[in-house]
Design an enzyme around this catalytic site. Sequence first.
Site, PDB file in Angstrom:
ATOM      1  N   ILE A   1      16.657  19.037  58.901  1.00  0.00           N
ATOM      2  CA  ILE A   1      16.517  19.134  60.333  1.00  0.00           C
ATOM      3  C   ILE A   1      17.293  20.283  60.779  1.00  0.00           C
ATOM      4  O   ILE A   1      18.332  20.650  60.369  1.00  0.00           O
ATOM      5  CB  ILE A   1      17.080  17.760  60.939  1.00  0.00           C
ATOM      6  CG1 ILE A   1      16.664  16.449  60.212  1.00  0.00           C
ATOM      7  CG2 ILE A   1      16.957  17.687  62.375  1.00  0.00           C
ATOM      8  CD1 ILE A   1      15.033  16.308  60.245  1.00  0.00           C
TER       9      ILE A   1
ATOM     10  N   TYR B   1      28.800  14.183  49.721  1.00  0.00           N
ATOM     11  CA  TYR B   1      27.624  14.138  50.785  1.00  0.00           C
ATOM     12  C   TYR B   1      26.893  12.968  50.243  1.00  0.00           C
ATOM     13  O   TYR B   1      26.295  12.041  50.694  1.00  0.00           O
ATOM     14  CB  TYR B   1      26.939  15.319  50.974  1.00  0.00           C
ATOM     15  CG  TYR B   1      26.169  15.155  52.119  1.00  0.00           C
ATOM     16  CD1 TYR B   1      26.517  15.162  53.527  1.00  0.00           C
ATOM     17  CD2 TYR B   1      24.692  15.031  52.097  1.00  0.00           C
ATOM     18  CE1 TYR B   1      25.479  15.080  54.485  1.00  0.00           C
ATOM     19  CE2 TYR B   1      23.727  15.074  52.933  1.00  0.00           C
ATOM     20  CZ  TYR B   1      24.199  14.938  54.236  1.00  0.00           C
ATOM     21  OH  TYR B   1      23.363  14.700  55.398  1.00  0.00           O
TER      22      TYR B   1
END
Length: 256
Positions: free
Chosen positions: A194, A161
């Site tokens: 988020i 990632y």
Amino acid sequence: MEVNLTVSYDFSGKVALVTGASGGIGRATALAFARAGASVVVSDVNAAGGEETVALAAAAGGTAIFHPCDVADPAAVKALVARAVGHFGRLDFGHNNAGITNLTADEWDDEVWRRSLAINLDGVMHCMREEAAAMLDHGGGAIVNTASINGFTGNARQPAYVATKHGVIGLTRHGALKWARDNIRVNAVCPGVIETPMTDAVARNPDLRRAMEALTPMGRMGQPDEVAGAVLWLCSVQASFVTGHPLVIDGGATVS
């Protein structure tokens, strides 16, 4: 937390393509484009979620269609952009948001590593390449890639990632230079934590949620609409002299 974004844009006559739009940031961006008057192509591998986004756009008075696409497949991306141009006649904005994270998988595993790169990095490249080609035929446009604060920093758990998000920022800067004289601006949004379906497991666990909130100086998780607002600004004329910029949206997480 409810977020009320009062800034409005007029994208009437414009066409936007959003990948990874079955939920979270992608859905928020697709709906924001629709509310601003743009015709929206919603794309995802999750057909049910994508169709739900289309229905929500219609309920908000917008125009949207769904086209399934695995961004790791270059032929599928080519067909996606062709559908956007074929159905709406042009392409003005691309939000390349599709991506995966592997919070419970070993990213040193070859298969997990390859799939992460195929979606998070190759997929962005495939989309940029096809979107820019379509935009060049109609006078330009704006592309926004979803990177991450992990494109600036690192973490000890997710090598794939982190590597892909660093790569997305690099691709963004390359694209900004490549198409700078062609009226195509290329930027990135770099979200922190988020509250989306991707972080749902964290958000539903009170202890994990508190730990994640503690990582952010503002003391809370961000909302998808807060990222969507940045995407629309980067696509608007208000950002007409902004290109190659990785815009951090993290509640101050990378400041300290």
